[in-house]
Design an enzyme around this catalytic site. Sequence first.
Site, PDB file in Angstrom:
ATOM      1  CB  THR A 170      41.378  33.497  26.251  1.00 50.68           C
ATOM      2  OG1 THR A 170      41.173  34.237  25.202  1.00 50.68           O
ATOM      3  CG2 THR A 170      40.454  33.467  27.304  1.00 50.68           C
ATOM      4  CG  PHE A 229      35.666  33.399  35.413  1.00 52.23           C
ATOM      5  CD1 PHE A 229      34.831  34.075  36.542  1.00 52.23           C
ATOM      6  CD2 PHE A 229      36.984  33.943  35.362  1.00 52.23           C
ATOM      7  CE1 PHE A 229      35.329  34.510  37.551  1.00 52.23           C
ATOM      8  CE2 PHE A 229      37.412  34.445  36.484  1.00 52.23           C
ATOM      9  CZ  PHE A 229      36.564  34.914  37.646  1.00 52.23           C
ATOM     10  NE  ARG A 230      29.275  32.878  32.645  1.00 50.76           N
ATOM     11  CZ  ARG A 230      30.064  33.898  33.447  1.00 50.76           C
ATOM     12  NH1 ARG A 230      31.022  34.210  33.554  1.00 50.76           N
ATOM     13  NH2 ARG A 230      29.095  34.348  34.564  1.00 50.76           N
ATOM     14  CG  HIS A 234      33.098  43.046  35.380  1.00 44.73           C
ATOM     15  ND1 HIS A 234      32.902  41.997  34.387  1.00 44.73           N
ATOM     16  CD2 HIS A 234      31.855  43.712  35.505  1.00 44.73           C
ATOM     17  CE1 HIS A 234      31.781  41.908  33.993  1.00 44.73           C
ATOM     18  NE2 HIS A 234      30.999  42.893  34.575  1.00 44.73           N
ATOM     19  CB  CYS A 294      44.032  52.227  59.544  1.00 45.36           C
ATOM     20  SG  CYS A 294      42.888  51.316  58.454  1.00 45.36           S
ATOM     21  CB  THR A 315      31.890  39.384  25.329  1.00 40.12           C
ATOM     22  OG1 THR A 315      30.756  39.004  26.154  1.00 40.12           O
ATOM     23  CG2 THR A 315      31.416  40.033  24.236  1.00 40.12           C
ATOM     24  CG  ASN A 359      32.408  35.151  20.887  1.00 39.19           C
ATOM     25  OD1 ASN A 359      33.525  35.355  21.501  1.00 39.19           O
ATOM     26  ND2 ASN A 359      31.515  34.432  21.279  1.00 39.19           N
TER      27      ASN A 359
END
Length: 238
Positions: free
Chosen positions: A28, A35-36, A121, A152, A190, A213
């Site tokens: 960030t 996302f949250r 991820h 293809c 996190t 955090n």
Amino acid sequence: MPSKIETLKSWIEQAHRAVFFGGAGVSTESGIPDFRSVDGLYHQKFDYPPETIISRSFFDRRPEEFFKFYREKMLLLGFEPNVTHRVLARLEQEGHLAAVVTQNIDGLHQKAGSRRVFELHGSVLRNYCMRCGRAYPATFIRDCPGVPRCDCGGIVKPDVVLYEEPLDEKTLTGAVKAISRADLLIVGGTSLTVYPAAGLLRYYGGDRLVLINRDETPYDNEASLVLHESLGEVFSRL
């Protein structure tokens, strides 16, 4: 009594197999939205909830809508590493940091110079044809109208772990091994609420668990050192 930063500095200097476990808060500060967070993806209005759009079943069923959302909200290119990424790369070069385990998909740790990175991820920088396996760069996905397709005819899928998909076994095994061998575990940026990623902390058997955090996490009581500050504030002093 030494300050928390002084304690963290001395622990890092003594470490030879430290591991950094990071979440969205690492990126960030490079300008990549979380996302949250309050203005993150989960609080924006779309035709479907973001959790639905970035699920494997939605990808298979409505690829056009998936890629529209993906290009607009997830395929974030052109961002630069911040002080946290750069300091972590330096600590690896100095022989203190053994690995970075990240939940982010932006590739900024490698861009800063970190070599041993476990991307739980996946990464937007890797893309492959679901039919023949041919690899494509992120710019191919960005510049394609509609659903990106290989020569293809197969759909080119980002190497990003969607909801309903398992984590990559090799990546997960490597992350578990690094964490279990660590002599210092630094967890930053996190909320430790996303599983199975957050569950990896239980593999750490050492007595130097550091949490950095802004907000409290479910693991605060188990940590040896807790800093409720931004990562940039902490890492700029290391």
